[in-house]
Design an enzyme around this catalytic site. Sequence first.
Site, PDB file in Angstrom:
ATOM      1  N   HIS A 150      -0.192  -3.237   2.160  1.00  0.00           N
ATOM      2  CA  HIS A 150      -0.113  -2.522   0.890  1.00  0.00           C
ATOM      3  C   HIS A 150       1.327  -2.161   0.552  1.00  0.00           C
ATOM      4  CE1 HIS A 150      -0.032   0.679   3.894  1.00  0.00           C
ATOM      5  NE2 HIS A 150       0.491   1.473   2.970  1.00  0.00           N
ATOM      6  N   ASP A 170       3.243   1.185  -1.726  1.00  0.00           N
ATOM      7  CA  ASP A 170       2.874   2.532  -2.152  1.00  0.00           C
ATOM      8  C   ASP A 170       2.845   2.687  -3.670  1.00  0.00           C
ATOM      9  OD1 ASP A 170       2.686   3.323   0.529  1.00  0.00           O
ATOM     10  OD2 ASP A 170       4.818   3.830   0.608  1.00  0.00           O
ATOM     11  N   HIS A 207       3.596  -3.253   3.641  1.00  0.00           N
ATOM     12  CA  HIS A 207       3.590  -2.753   5.014  1.00  0.00           C
ATOM     13  C   HIS A 207       2.165  -2.497   5.472  1.00  0.00           C
ATOM     14  CE1 HIS A 207       4.210   0.745   2.339  1.00  0.00           C
ATOM     15  NE2 HIS A 207       3.540   1.462   3.216  1.00  0.00           N
ATOM     16  N   ARG A 224       5.319  11.617   5.160  1.00  0.00           N
ATOM     17  CA  ARG A 224       6.016  10.697   4.256  1.00  0.00           C
ATOM     18  C   ARG A 224       6.514  11.413   3.019  1.00  0.00           C
ATOM     19  NH1 ARG A 224       2.405   6.210   1.361  1.00  0.00           N
ATOM     20  NH2 ARG A 224       1.764   8.092   0.245  1.00  0.00           N
TER      21      ARG A 224
END
Length: 281
Positions: free
Chosen positions: A109, A111, A250, A265
């Site tokens: 995916h 983000d 990632h 994150r």
Amino acid sequence: MTVATLERAATVGLTVQLLNPTIGAEVAGVDLAQPLTTDVREALKALLLRHKVLFFRDQEITRDQQVAFALNFGELYAHPTGGTDTHRVIQPIAAENFKKYDARESHWHTDTSWRIDPSFGAVLRAVDIPDVGGDTIWADGGAIYRGLPEDLKARIDDLYVIHDYQDALRRSGVRYPLVAHPIVRTHPETGEDIFWVNYSLKPRIVGLDGAESEALLARLYDEVKRPEHHARFRWRRNSVAFWDNRAGLHYAVRDYGDYPRVMERVLIAGDDIPHRIRPSA
């Protein structure tokens, strides 16, 4: 690595070790707990554009220092699913959040691909990690695209994909339209053509029926899985990753059983709205 990028890094005391010829580099010689000088910030940005994801070891930083580091590269984005108890812009990435997923599903995916302006990048800090397992893998979107057969490149060059995050948004009380992005986006700073499909958000290709869309996405996925395009990072205590979200995909490897793995994150907001659409050839 280009000579100019390497020279700039060496000038400010940075050392660089590559993980893969096109993606991933471990960087030493900088303390992320301290404010960055302009020269160091510019050197890190140049390394990021060249290597797409940077890794830092032995960085015992606080949440405040993680936020301060990310702010060197742009405004921050608070994810709608929530933040930590102390920082709205820090999103916990906990093992328990993945229990609802089938381990056999693909979670390659990128983000916030559901947004009109997806995030520029992210800074991820290891908080509680297993002794073994829990690696993260990054895939070079430019290398994925270059590796496709010419007929497949031509097939997807003008196609758009929708990434559907509607269920999670509704649970968070957020209304947001479905957005379509080109399957191949042009990176706004490097000009590189990037394969950019988020396989974790029920992707579907605009203008194709369901079966045709699934078949084409599956064919493309064969290239995503090639290890030649990957940089795999083994987390240790006080490790930090900083990646260019516009440059690829990632994957968080879930091979650690019931261990309560926790990462935190920070997303750096996107600023490439004028560059969303690839110019026609």
